[in-house]
Design an enzyme around this catalytic site. Sequence first.
Site, PDB file in Angstrom:
ATOM      1  N   SER A   1       0.832  -1.208   0.000  1.00 33.48           N
ATOM      2  CA  SER A   1       0.000   0.000   0.000  1.00 33.48           C
ATOM      3  C   SER A   1       0.865   1.257   0.000  1.00 33.48           C
ATOM      4  CB  SER A   1      -0.883   0.036   1.249  1.00 33.48           C
ATOM      5  OG  SER A   1      -1.873  -0.937   1.176  1.00 33.48           O
TER       6      SER A   1
ATOM      7  N   ARG B   1       1.660   4.357  -3.078  1.00 34.28           N
ATOM      8  CA  ARG B   1       1.434   5.782  -2.795  1.00 34.28           C
ATOM      9  C   ARG B   1       2.707   6.585  -2.976  1.00 34.28           C
ATOM     10  NH1 ARG B   1      -2.295   2.703  -0.398  1.00 34.28           N
ATOM     11  NH2 ARG B   1      -4.288   3.605   0.294  1.00 34.28           N
TER      12      ARG B   1
ATOM     13  N   ASP C   1      -7.722  -7.670   4.219  1.00 33.44           N
ATOM     14  CA  ASP C   1      -6.749  -8.453   3.436  1.00 33.44           C
ATOM     15  C   ASP C   1      -6.249  -9.679   4.198  1.00 33.44           C
ATOM     16  OD1 ASP C   1      -6.952  -6.685   1.338  1.00 33.44           O
ATOM     17  OD2 ASP C   1      -5.121  -5.586   1.827  1.00 33.44           O
TER      18      ASP C   1
HETATM   19  C1  S3P Z   1      -5.646  -0.994  -0.224  1.00 30.54           C
HETATM   20  C2  S3P Z   1      -6.907  -0.932   0.281  1.00 30.54           C
HETATM   21  C3  S3P Z   1      -7.796  -2.104   0.406  1.00 30.54           C
HETATM   22  C4  S3P Z   1      -7.010  -3.401   0.324  1.00 30.54           C
HETATM   23  C5  S3P Z   1      -6.026  -3.411  -0.803  1.00 30.54           C
HETATM   24  C6  S3P Z   1      -5.043  -2.262  -0.666  1.00 30.54           C
HETATM   25  C7  S3P Z   1      -4.864   0.247  -0.308  1.00 30.54           C
HETATM   26  O1  S3P Z   1      -8.726  -2.094  -0.645  1.00 30.54           O
HETATM   27  O2  S3P Z   1      -7.884  -4.492   0.218  1.00 30.54           O
HETATM   28  O3  S3P Z   1      -5.289  -4.627  -0.824  1.00 30.54           O
HETATM   29  O4  S3P Z   1      -3.640   0.186  -0.483  1.00 30.54           O
HETATM   30  O5  S3P Z   1      -5.460   1.319  -0.166  1.00 30.54           O
HETATM   31  P1  S3P Z   1     -10.032  -1.174  -0.558  1.00 30.54           P
HETATM   32  O6  S3P Z   1      -9.586   0.182  -0.268  1.00 30.54           O
HETATM   33  O7  S3P Z   1     -10.716  -1.282  -1.868  1.00 30.54           O
HETATM   34  O8  S3P Z   1     -10.856  -1.764   0.538  1.00 30.54           O
END
Ligand code: S3P
Length: 430
Positions: free
Chosen positions: A22, A26, A317
């Site tokens: 994540s 970003r 997750d």
């Molecule tokens: C993530 C947000 C989650 C997660 C994904 C990564 C992120 O999804 O399931 O693996 O990095 O913001 P959602 O925001 O759609 O719930």
Amino acid sequence: MEKRISPARAITGAITLPGDKSISHRYAMISAIAEGDSRIHNYSTGADCHSTLGCVRALGIEVEVAGTEVRIKGKGLDGLRAPAADLDAGNSGSTIRMLSGILAAQPFLTRIFGDESLSRRPMQRIMRPLAEMGAEIHAREGKFPPLAIHGTRLGPIDYTLPVPSAQVKTCVLFAGLFAEGQTSVTEPVASRDHTEIALREFGAELSTGITPAGRQITLTGRPHLTGRELVAPSDLSSAAFFIVAALLVPGSQLTIRGVGLNPTRSALLDLLTAMGAKILIPKLESRNGELVGDIVVQHSELKGGTVEGALTAALIDEIPVLAVLGAATEEGLTVRDAGELRVKETDRIRTVVENLGRLGVEAEERADGMVIPGRQKFRAGEFDSFGDHRIAMAFAVAALRADGESVIEGAEAASVSFPEFWSTLARIAG
Ligand code: S3P
């Protein structure tokens, strides 16, 4: 690719894991629209984060990759150029949804597509707010990738998230960077806040507050973002597989170093501790605004529990591997309010329950979750990843406690977030 997994005698050792997926996405996207060079250490090795780098490159940004160190020469808010070809987001929902916020503000048309799994995932959740800001987006059947994004000068909005989603929140905040004035996002259920932290690190002006409708983030458009040197922590969602492995296998003690422990991501640890898990965090520090610490975990007998409401969103997750663990607890595990699992890389309620069946574990599938009774024995079997990285890894962990050799089919899927998963597992499971 097939992987054969034998039952483990104990999970032991000390490991460091690849960078948080994540956070890496970003950092890469913000670096591209910041001014000057950014250097990201411990960038995720997963295919998803490399899909993001490919898209950033295609938008005219210089990206150098040397192992897990990534240098990005940002060109500022107005520095992207029209790509010569369609952008490929691969398997990555984060790439397509978050990047769309930036693409919607460009003075050109971008087409972005993904693999078969991504082509079935819902995009209206980002199309609606971006349309409200002025963008014109076309999708297959009005809701699926590929997307054709006609960028334009965006206007700010106040948006309340209808589904708890950090990807959607990020998409709107990224779009808000390009709009004159203040854009705000209200989230009735808190989601991971890596975007807010990262944007502040790069110099954006952001405030957060609590309103009756939920947590509200307000961003001032057209900020001056400056390139940075940053370190991504080890990915807690990858660590989760080894934490559960150590909890499941008697005699285990495992240390995982430098893990991202942002409170909006670490609900799994709180839940496990409440269930009776022996988990210690001997070292905790702050790096680039993110909490980072070492985790020491020991085999533990667990009570079991219920995952519902805001907790479900906070550890969405980790549910596949938690479901495996649930079957070995005293009272089992109930998962509710998890309809979102049905629109992940696979329908993870279906794929988890299907593989639990192959493991000889009884589990009841519900529309928005599952019920897994406790004290169940794990039978060796053949498990399918269904092309989903977290399903491949969750059932590799289950196989460590089975009564013989198991097979994971489609094991290559793990590379989407964690290419080193199999070698790390071999090392700590002997
Ligand atoms: C993530 C947000 C989650 C997660 C994904 C990564 C992120 O999804 O399931 O693996 O990095 O913001 P959602 O925001 O759609 O719930």
